[in-house]
Scaffold this active site. Sequence first.
Site: not given
Lengths: 235, 235
Positions: B89, B158, B193
Amino acid sequence: MKLLLISNSTNPGEPYLSHPGQQIKDFLGARPVRALFIPYAMVTGSYDDYESRVETRFAEMGHHVTGIHRCDNAANAVEEAEAIVVGGGNTWALVHRVHADGLMEVIRKKVLRGTPYIGWSAGSNMACPTLRTTNDMPIVQPASFDTLNLIPFQINPHYTDVQPEGHGGETREQRILEFIKVNPDIRVVGLRESSMLLLDSGRLRLIGNPKARIFQEGADPKELSAEDDFSFLLQ
Amino acid sequence: MKLLLISNSTNPGEPYLSHPGQQIKDFLGARPVRALFIPYAMVTGSYDDYESRVETRFAEMGHHVTGIHRCDNAANAVEEAEAIVVGGGNTWALVHRVHADGLMEVIRKKVLRGTPYIGWSAGSNMACPTLRTTNDMPIVQPASFDTLNLIPFQINPHYTDVQPEGHGGETREQRILEFIKVNPDIRVVGLRESSMLLLDSGRLRLIGNPKARIFQEGADPKELSAEDDFSFLLQ
């Protein structure tokens, strides 16, 4: 107060500071101006090189810049500046150094008294109440997240609608929706590349073809164009 | 110490926590584990919903989670946890809350004593010395940028090589090169990823098909695969 807050210095494939060149020229006016240039967002290159890259473009417009890093007394240099120009790079490095040198309040007061302020990317972010809508990596911890607070809303420069293919991270819109959830009293302007905000004579407007995307907690994001009046953001 | 540090929860188009599912299952072992789940990176949804989404996936693996937000005494809940799971998050929201609740040192000591730690995205960032390689928007200012310091290097989750077309902002690589310029003693692993780092029995390795990109000041970035030993990063 006179502000020119630009999303990005340069569109891909164009010369440096090309897209906002005419606006910068008009903003500074017919009389040649020597502006104080703040290069502290630069991290991987030298301040001298940055200054000289900006000077080249400003000279073409009939204006000039002096890098604050070469001034013996930075606070005096701010006090005496005809205009203040804050370049892009890493917002954290910029804000860290401006706080460390005790310049945040000095610049703020100077601009509130009417000295023209031009920022792009990190320099636009620094005009906001805080740096909390930067896209940059927090490579250094500044004394405070508070910045110049020249406008009562936040700008997100380089605003983009693109989510790179195969990327599972948050979109820019998701990030800003998180921001307004945690900071419900502050609006955010997603300023797309090739556009800028101009504040002059108490009126705020958008310059450039892309619309801006306005985020406010409790409302759907809104797309406004250069035809619209942005002055409601000042209240 | 046992760490499973995952780049991203979910690949686009796949079910939630699908790509790391088998690894999470193997990491926790054959005996059913009830892990403590820290949902504080969630900003726009509820902690309950986040817990239940993770529980659904963990239950399929034969394990379970309990959200720390429902525990009367969070520090006790950490002390008694069989495993600690920190979801993704917004890293700033996560680190802010963990500091505010006085849990950073409690979690650190617990994991150093051998309790398995699983993190993805923001949860992987929090295992590093600081949050200074997060991609997230700094929507809230935490008491400190310091985090769990379970590993002596930084992860950039990421990690991506893609620069969206027409975008004039920094590439991810440029951002990390800025980081190592300012922080020359700390290495950064760009974790693409669909990949993760596993630390077990003092050995660090990469799991997943994409290579990881290692950044160190003064050296060219290096691409390492799951065949390589990553343990040099621990020194």
